[in-house]
Design an enzyme around this catalytic site. Sequence first.
Site, short mmCIF file in Angstrom:
data_model
loop_
_atom_site.label_atom_id
_atom_site.label_comp_id
_atom_site.label_asym_id
_atom_site.label_seq_id
_atom_site.Cartn_x
_atom_site.Cartn_y
_atom_site.Cartn_z
N ASP A 1 3.94 10.59 30.97
CA ASP A 1 5.34 10.19 30.91
C ASP A 1 6.16 11.41 31.32
OD1 ASP A 1 7.96 9.65 30.11
OD2 ASP A 1 7.32 8.41 28.42
N ILE B 1 9.50 11.48 32.32
CA ILE B 1 10.89 11.04 32.50
C ILE B 1 11.91 12.16 32.33
CG2 ILE B 1 10.28 8.71 31.74
CD1 ILE B 1 11.77 9.23 29.14
N LYS C 1 17.04 9.75 32.14
CA LYS C 1 17.25 11.09 31.60
C LYS C 1 17.66 12.08 32.68
CE LYS C 1 15.74 9.22 27.82
NZ LYS C 1 16.67 8.83 26.75
N TYR D 1 7.41 10.89 20.58
CA TYR D 1 8.62 10.06 20.63
C TYR D 1 8.57 8.93 19.60
CZ TYR D 1 11.86 6.61 22.75
OH TYR D 1 12.84 5.68 22.98
#
Length: 465
Positions: A236, A238, A275, A151
Amino acid sequence: MANNTKQPLLSRIATNDGHGENIPYFHGWYAYERNPFHPTQNPNGVIQMGLAENQLCFDLITKWIKENPEASICTPEGVNEFKEIAIFQDYHGLTYFREAVAKFMGKVRGNRVTFDPARIVMSGGATGANETIMFCLADPDDAFLVPSPYYAAFDRDLRWRTRAQIVPVNCSSSNGFRLTRTAVEEAYKEALESNINVKGLLLTNPSNPLGITLDRETLKALVTFVNEKNIHLVCDEIYSATAFTAQRFVSVAEVMQEVEHCNPDLIHIIYSLSKDLGLPGFRVGIVYSYNDTVVSCARKMSSFGLVSSQSQHFLAALLSDEKFIDNFLLESSKRLAKRYHFLTEGLKEAGVFYLESNAGLFFWMDLRPLLKEQTFDAELELWRVIVDEVKLNVSPGSSFHGLEPGWFRVCFAHMDDETAKVALNRIQAFVQTGNGTTEASPLASLVESTKKISHAAQTPSPYSS
């Protein structure tokens, strides 16, 4: 006596570019903001395909709001709760909000694992949650291993204010960008040889920008690795509810239970509602740690980035409606699959390769045949043409620290169906005419070879059972 030595007026944080705004990833957003596409008012504007937002199911949430006006404290039906919610200041959060989030996290993971509401720590979105966990686990100059491409804003989230380091774990197209324990071990060894103190491994699962999930065996191997090295594992997760094929998402919370002698103090999860529910403006980020000390420290830090009590109250009601949530997860999966299938099938017809995805709000598009040479300078030159002339904001792979020039992240859930059709037509016209010229595109000869790409959207939803 006055000190005439000139001192800097501002801090190093204020004057450095560690935030990372000076990269093409953000510049593409600026191009869109200067000239945004509109089907009637500005049909020649830039179409935003660089923003990972899930706007495909807003109609479902809007309908629920109309049917449940008491969920808000700013309606006649909910105003009786206004005072109590408006003056709430406890940074532990509303008890029923934490309970609702914990239950939702379990549901997204197929109820194969449960989460303790007492370990739910709030933060200002996943951005704040990732920074909070770095503050808890790493001192300045300590490093985390992060698989690349990763990211683009991790340089901001993980490093800018904490002064921690990122050590990339390089993944390549040779094996479909799949992460392996061998690659992690090599990065770890090289970091130690460079006198870098590695505090942990951070995974994004499902991956941003790749749109793929880690399989169970890989996750088990990585949990075993961090236990052997006595370093942390931050996952992570998400995008965990954005899986849209039969290949379901597997959480580290499941896997850690299957690894012998796993030390739970080393395992931490980052989550968000930005998200999975498409609500980034609510700024709901979650740190979930199995380490009591981390939970205590993160909760103290949460006072710098709390979720408003009004948002907590509303979301607790929404998440507690099990019938709505079950339908939302099922419908979201179907709509993501449909949109992904529409765009990737259209690209295949134009001869464009892409990495087959099974989750997320984006896919990894391969435009290497269009590069004048296999360099990142050539990638940026191609990207400028796409943004300035084709009028599409897709993000170049260099912004994600990828090793191979020519890959681009394409976000597909941010727009309506008609805009998606316009975007696809622009891409097809561009690649079929060779960078906007009358010459034949180098991709034209690849049309038939893309037959091997499977039809992800034809597989059943992971929430269908």
